[in-house]
Design an enzyme around this catalytic site. Sequence first.
Site, PDB file in Angstrom:
ATOM      1  N   ASN A 181      32.725  39.975  48.634  1.00  0.00           N
ATOM      2  CA  ASN A 181      31.997  40.969  49.417  1.00  0.00           C
ATOM      3  C   ASN A 181      31.002  40.255  50.324  1.00  0.00           C
ATOM      4  OD1 ASN A 181      29.339  40.747  47.987  1.00  0.00           O
ATOM      5  ND2 ASN A 181      30.638  41.348  46.266  1.00  0.00           N
ATOM      6  N   ASP A 236      33.315  45.059  41.316  1.00  0.00           N
ATOM      7  CA  ASP A 236      33.576  46.025  40.249  1.00  0.00           C
ATOM      8  C   ASP A 236      34.938  45.791  39.600  1.00  0.00           C
ATOM      9  OD1 ASP A 236      31.163  47.392  40.430  1.00  0.00           O
ATOM     10  OD2 ASP A 236      31.865  48.611  42.109  1.00  0.00           O
TER      11      ASP A 236
END
Length: 401
Positions: free
Chosen positions: A211, A279
């Site tokens: 990310n 996640d």
Amino acid sequence: MDGMLAQKKILLIIGGGIAAYKSLDLIRRLRERGCSVTPVLTKAATEFVTPLSVSALAGAKVYTYLFDLTDEAEMGHIQLSRSADLIVVAPATADLMAKMAQGRADDLASTLLLATDTPVLVAPSMNVRMWDHPATQRNLAVLRGDGVGVVGPNEGDMACGEYGPGRMAEPLEIVTAVEAQFRAGPLAGRHVLVTSGPTHEPIDPVRYIANRSSGAQGTALAEALLALGARVSFVTGPALVPPPMGAEVIRVETALQMQQAVEAALPADAAVFAAAVADWRVENSSVEKIKKDAKGAAPALRFAENPDILAAVAQRAEGRPRLVVGFAAETETVVAHATAKRLRKGCDWIVANDVSPATGIMGGAENAVTVIDADGAETWPRMSKADVARKLADRIAKALA
Ligand code: CTP
């Protein structure tokens, strides 16, 4: 000579490892800053550096064997260890760390370490396999639990021809860690754990999912906590910004590794989770590089949920840090989402920020946050990440006072 190391008395225990040569430079760097250095060599260390060179650089007598101290007119081991402001063990070999963890006292160095309540800082140095061995990792956790400071080891080429973590920290890094031991401030004596940066979740050996977190906010926060005198364990994924000087840096790649590193770094007085943890991880990641399918079919990646590191620590029955702080990266209805997240995760505070691309926050130099605690939401004006960090560190210091 000014600076925080002036007049400080360092007892330097040099263990028997190839990195002992770097300790000669360490002596110089410490003395340049006004420290006095009393050197102690283990028997094995004398195979790597000579007492004469150590003594010449330190400008002091070198102690090697217990019977060096039988002449009480000189200095007994109790006095030798207690007259120091700090004991530095560099290089700290696997054997020396094992002795320390067990409280053994069968030579001068280990006896000094057992006979003292002076703070101790170790700079581990060993072969990568020895470092990774569960026994060494167990000893490391015991030493951390006893309040021993750790600097390094670094990753790199080793004298034995292997590559990995195990290289002793460089002399200037050790000096920075020594300075950190003398820091004063409202957080002196407190241990704060900070997670930072993104995680990388491998798809195959060359590809990964990541990310846009740069690690800037977590790093700024660690720096602000250090400035207030805290001992900081900094667990970081592959970040863009360099890690904070003076923190104990633990580098990881994946969420699973981050969880392990966080568990190993506890106990802590406070834990702040600034990392942007993925996640999901790729459950069917490939050991070999995935090749293009002849028929043009895209590979089917299967995802597994990563453990929620923040929630696990916040909901610990035993050994929960007194203050657990999470971050919430949101793109809409920020306060409502973050308030719900605080309750769901069980942390004390949530620092919420709006990471919509238009804000330029993720990867940028500024941040606009709302701090949510049991009493409600407090919105701070947009400011630099360093200022957010300072304000947050002050708030943490007040909460732990
Ligand atoms: N966090 C964590 N471990 C995870 C995921 C998140 O420790 N596996 C922590 C982050 O460091 C952050 C907080 O949890 O402090 C919130 O992370 P965020 O990604 O914003 O929240 P999620 O729980 O993932 O919720 P959602 O993605 O639904 O917004």
